[in-house]
Design a protein around this motif. Structure first.
Motif, PDB file in Angstrom:
ATOM      1  N   THR A 184       0.816  -1.222   0.000  1.00  0.00           N
ATOM      2  CA  THR A 184       0.000   0.000   0.000  1.00  0.00           C
ATOM      3  C   THR A 184       0.847   1.268   0.000  1.00  0.00           C
ATOM      4  OG1 THR A 184      -0.144  -0.118   2.423  1.00  0.00           O
ATOM      5  CG2 THR A 184      -1.933  -1.122   1.151  1.00  0.00           C
ATOM      6  N   ARG A 185       2.025   1.241   0.641  1.00  0.00           N
ATOM      7  CA  ARG A 185       2.815   2.472   0.731  1.00  0.00           C
ATOM      8  C   ARG A 185       4.238   2.311   0.222  1.00  0.00           C
ATOM      9  NH1 ARG A 185       6.112   2.560   5.268  1.00  0.00           N
ATOM     10  NH2 ARG A 185       5.847   0.860   6.762  1.00  0.00           N
ATOM     11  N   GLY A 186       4.520   1.182  -0.415  1.00  0.00           N
ATOM     12  CA  GLY A 186       5.846   0.991  -0.989  1.00  0.00           C
ATOM     13  C   GLY A 186       5.942   1.584  -2.386  1.00  0.00           C
ATOM     14  N   PRO A 187       7.074   1.411  -3.062  1.00  0.00           N
ATOM     15  CA  PRO A 187       7.214   1.878  -4.446  1.00  0.00           C
ATOM     16  C   PRO A 187       6.157   1.265  -5.355  1.00  0.00           C
ATOM     17  CG  PRO A 187       9.344   1.285  -3.536  1.00  0.00           C
ATOM     18  CD  PRO A 187       8.326   0.842  -2.538  1.00  0.00           C
ATOM     19  N   VAL A 188       5.667   2.051  -6.290  1.00  0.00           N
ATOM     20  CA  VAL A 188       4.532   1.629  -7.126  1.00  0.00           C
ATOM     21  C   VAL A 188       4.853   0.367  -7.908  1.00  0.00           C
ATOM     22  CG1 VAL A 188       3.000   2.331  -9.005  1.00  0.00           C
ATOM     23  CG2 VAL A 188       3.709   3.994  -7.280  1.00  0.00           C
ATOM     24  N   VAL A 189       6.066   0.255  -8.436  1.00  0.00           N
ATOM     25  CA  VAL A 189       6.401  -0.885  -9.276  1.00  0.00           C
ATOM     26  C   VAL A 189       6.461  -2.182  -8.477  1.00  0.00           C
ATOM     27  CG1 VAL A 189       8.901  -0.657  -9.029  1.00  0.00           C
ATOM     28  CG2 VAL A 189       7.959  -1.607 -11.137  1.00  0.00           C
ATOM     29  N   LEU A 190       6.620  -2.093  -7.160  1.00  0.00           N
ATOM     30  CA  LEU A 190       6.687  -3.286  -6.312  1.00  0.00           C
ATOM     31  C   LEU A 190       5.379  -3.580  -5.581  1.00  0.00           C
ATOM     32  CD1 LEU A 190      10.196  -2.744  -4.650  1.00  0.00           C
ATOM     33  CD2 LEU A 190       9.649  -4.241  -6.564  1.00  0.00           C
ATOM     34  N   ARG A 191       4.430  -2.679  -5.619  1.00  0.00           N
ATOM     35  CA  ARG A 191       3.215  -2.846  -4.827  1.00  0.00           C
ATOM     36  C   ARG A 191       2.403  -4.090  -5.182  1.00  0.00           C
ATOM     37  NH1 ARG A 191       0.671   3.280  -4.156  1.00  0.00           N
ATOM     38  NH2 ARG A 191       2.414   4.137  -2.924  1.00  0.00           N
ATOM     39  N   PRO A 192       2.201  -4.423  -6.471  1.00  0.00           N
ATOM     40  CA  PRO A 192       1.378  -5.609  -6.763  1.00  0.00           C
ATOM     41  C   PRO A 192       1.913  -6.888  -6.137  1.00  0.00           C
ATOM     42  CG  PRO A 192       1.655  -4.277  -8.731  1.00  0.00           C
ATOM     43  CD  PRO A 192       2.576  -3.707  -7.703  1.00  0.00           C
ATOM     44  N   ALA A 193       3.224  -7.089  -6.172  1.00  0.00           N
ATOM     45  CA  ALA A 193       3.806  -8.311  -5.622  1.00  0.00           C
ATOM     46  C   ALA A 193       3.612  -8.378  -4.113  1.00  0.00           C
ATOM     47  CB  ALA A 193       5.292  -8.391  -5.974  1.00  0.00           C
ATOM     48  N   PHE A 194       3.854  -7.273  -3.418  1.00  0.00           N
ATOM     49  CA  PHE A 194       3.715  -7.282  -1.963  1.00  0.00           C
ATOM     50  C   PHE A 194       2.248  -7.307  -1.537  1.00  0.00           C
ATOM     51  CE2 PHE A 194       8.063  -5.680  -2.331  1.00  0.00           C
ATOM     52  CZ  PHE A 194       8.689  -6.447  -1.359  1.00  0.00           C
ATOM     53  N   ALA A 195       1.362  -6.716  -2.344  1.00  0.00           N
ATOM     54  CA  ALA A 195      -0.063  -6.814  -2.036  1.00  0.00           C
ATOM     55  C   ALA A 195      -0.541  -8.260  -2.170  1.00  0.00           C
ATOM     56  CB  ALA A 195      -0.863  -5.900  -2.965  1.00  0.00           C
ATOM     57  N   GLU A 196      -0.072  -8.944  -3.196  1.00  0.00           N
ATOM     58  CA  GLU A 196      -0.427 -10.356  -3.352  1.00  0.00           C
ATOM     59  C   GLU A 196       0.140 -11.184  -2.201  1.00  0.00           C
ATOM     60  OE1 GLU A 196       0.333 -14.005  -6.551  1.00  0.00           O
ATOM     61  OE2 GLU A 196       0.700 -11.908  -7.124  1.00  0.00           O
ATOM     62  N   PHE A 197       1.344 -10.857  -1.755  1.00  0.00           N
ATOM     63  CA  PHE A 197       1.924 -11.557  -0.613  1.00  0.00           C
ATOM     64  C   PHE A 197       1.066 -11.348   0.639  1.00  0.00           C
ATOM     65  CE2 PHE A 197       4.386 -10.829   3.277  1.00  0.00           C
ATOM     66  CZ  PHE A 197       4.919 -12.090   3.481  1.00  0.00           C
ATOM     67  N   GLY A 198       0.646 -10.099   0.900  1.00  0.00           N
ATOM     68  CA  GLY A 198      -0.167  -9.836   2.072  1.00  0.00           C
ATOM     69  C   GLY A 198      -1.493 -10.568   2.034  1.00  0.00           C
ATOM     70  N   GLY A 243       5.895 -19.051   4.906  1.00  0.00           N
ATOM     71  CA  GLY A 243       6.862 -19.670   3.994  1.00  0.00           C
ATOM     72  C   GLY A 243       6.374 -19.709   2.563  1.00  0.00           C
ATOM     73  N   SER A 244       5.130 -20.163   2.346  1.00  0.00           N
ATOM     74  CA  SER A 244       4.606 -20.198   0.978  1.00  0.00           C
ATOM     75  C   SER A 244       4.422 -18.796   0.420  1.00  0.00           C
ATOM     76  CB  SER A 244       3.284 -20.961   0.942  1.00  0.00           C
ATOM     77  OG  SER A 244       2.314 -20.328   1.769  1.00  0.00           O
ATOM     78  N   GLY A 245       4.073 -17.833   1.289  1.00  0.00           N
ATOM     79  CA  GLY A 245       3.960 -16.457   0.829  1.00  0.00           C
ATOM     80  C   GLY A 245       5.296 -15.896   0.376  1.00  0.00           C
ATOM     81  N   LEU A 246       6.369 -16.216   1.099  1.00  0.00           N
ATOM     82  CA  LEU A 246       7.706 -15.768   0.692  1.00  0.00           C
ATOM     83  C   LEU A 246       8.130 -16.416  -0.617  1.00  0.00           C
ATOM     84  CD1 LEU A 246       9.561 -15.766   4.134  1.00  0.00           C
ATOM     85  CD2 LEU A 246       8.788 -13.784   2.829  1.00  0.00           C
ATOM     86  N   ASP A 247       7.786 -17.705  -0.794  1.00  0.00           N
ATOM     87  CA  ASP A 247       8.097 -18.367  -2.064  1.00  0.00           C
ATOM     88  C   ASP A 247       7.355 -17.709  -3.221  1.00  0.00           C
ATOM     89  OD1 ASP A 247       9.839 -20.194  -0.945  1.00  0.00           O
ATOM     90  OD2 ASP A 247       8.276 -21.680  -0.557  1.00  0.00           O
ATOM     91  N   GLY A 248       6.071 -17.385  -2.996  1.00  0.00           N
ATOM     92  CA  GLY A 248       5.316 -16.717  -4.044  1.00  0.00           C
ATOM     93  C   GLY A 248       5.855 -15.328  -4.352  1.00  0.00           C
ATOM     94  N   LEU A 249       6.287 -14.611  -3.313  1.00  0.00           N
ATOM     95  CA  LEU A 249       6.872 -13.283  -3.522  1.00  0.00           C
ATOM     96  C   LEU A 249       8.159 -13.376  -4.329  1.00  0.00           C
ATOM     97  CD1 LEU A 249       6.776 -10.238  -2.850  1.00  0.00           C
ATOM     98  CD2 LEU A 249       8.049 -10.763  -0.762  1.00  0.00           C
ATOM     99  N   LYS A 250       8.979 -14.352  -4.014  1.00  0.00           N
ATOM    100  CA  LYS A 250      10.232 -14.530  -4.754  1.00  0.00           C
ATOM    101  C   LYS A 250       9.969 -14.867  -6.222  1.00  0.00           C
ATOM    102  CE  LYS A 250      13.436 -17.052  -2.814  1.00  0.00           C
ATOM    103  NZ  LYS A 250      14.250 -18.216  -2.397  1.00  0.00           N
ATOM    104  N   GLU A 251       8.981 -15.738  -6.452  1.00  0.00           N
ATOM    105  CA  GLU A 251       8.673 -16.125  -7.829  1.00  0.00           C
ATOM    106  C   GLU A 251       8.056 -14.977  -8.603  1.00  0.00           C
ATOM    107  OE1 GLU A 251       6.110 -19.608 -10.170  1.00  0.00           O
ATOM    108  OE2 GLU A 251       6.287 -19.608  -7.983  1.00  0.00           O
TER     109      GLU A 251
END
Length: 277
Positions: free
Chosen positions: A123-137, A147-155
């Motif tokens: 929500t408040r990170g850099p725009v280009v990274l927001r979709p990945a971290f929103a999906e992680f959350g 653990g699975s959330g971190l794997d998904g974020l990495k992928e």
């Protein structure tokens, strides 16, 4: 020959359009055929680009061999553009990673947990990274599995910096993260210095790369303009003229590919790309 090329072009468009509709029948097929079907959209786009380039080259130069070469090069262009777009996205992410790490450090020092600190970047990170971290959350909230959330974020990110951040978060979650904020702060400082040096190198070599591009394209623009004059194309209609056109085209493609490959700055390998066991 024009009628034949036009017919093939129409059939190719219909075939590519059919391949884009619906799901591919992958049941009962060998592995290599399933791989082909999984990339059917990219194959269809490459086929349309190749047919369009070949037809345009034949209409301009009336030379079948050159049209085939241009068609083959046109089929590769969508893949090259896709790779270029991916490199551009990675470069944009590399520029904003230090700010994202600063936000993580602030969240951790404010008392947030690892999952909350990462999810807050959606929500408040850099725009280009927001979709990945929103999906992680959303994934962590739905499943409760860090653990699975971190794997998904990495992928999702597919980035060596993301790999290091994810593995640091994983270790901190398993063993405790007393120095995690200091580690992320040091990584942010190193990334800023690396981005500064890379930007200086790119600025110095940009004039050489642009000059090479102009040198590769200019002769063919001149030839295309001369092709509008009667008698110019007839000079290349025999075997010698065809060999000159095809050889020059292949050498241009080879020289440009070598120029791009040699002038490209090396990218950091993804040493920590694997999933956790």
């Amino acid at each position: 020959m024009g009628l034949v090329l036009g017919t093939l072009f129409g059939v190719g468009i219909l075939t590519c359009a059919a391949s884009l509709r619906g799901e591919a029948p992958t049941t009962g097929l060998p592995h290599w055929m399933r791989e082909i079907f999984s990339y059917r959209r990219a194959i269809a786009v490459a086929a349309v680009a190749g047919l369009a380039g070949g037809l345009l080259a034949y209409l301009l130069f009336h030379n079948t061999a050159l049209a085939i070469c241009v068609g083959a090069a046109g089929a590769v262009i969508p893949h090259v553009l896709r790779q270029s777009r991916q490199r551009k996205i990675r470069a944009e992410r590399a520029l904003v990673w230090p700010d994202a790490l600063d936000d993580m450090v602030s969240a951790l020092r404010a008392g947030l947990g690892i999952a909350e600190a990462l999810g807050s970047l959606g929500t408040r990170g850099p725009v280009v990274l927001r979709p990945a971290f929103a999906e992680f959350g959303n994934h962590v909230q739905a499943t409760g599995s860090l653990g699975s959330g971190l794997d998904g974020l990495k992928e999702h990110l597919g980035d060596p910096v993301a790999d290091r951040v994810v593995e640091a978060m994983r270790l901190a979650s398993a063993l405790g993260g007393y120095d995690l904020a200091n580690v992320l702060q040091s990584l942010a400082s190193n990334l800023r210095a690396e981005n500064r040096d890379r930007g200086e190198l790119l600025a110095r070599q940009s004039w050489a790369v642009n000059g090479a591009r102009v040198a590769a394209v200019a002769p063919w623009i001149v030839l295309a303009l001369l092709a509008s004059r009667p008698g110019t194309i007839e000079a290349f209609s025999d075997l010698t003229g065809t060999a000159i056109l095809v050889g020059g085209f292949l050498l241009t493609i080879l020289a440009y590919a070598l120029m791009v490959r040699i002038g490209r700055l090396p990218e950091e390998p993804r040493v920590l790309a694997g999933r956790s066991q």
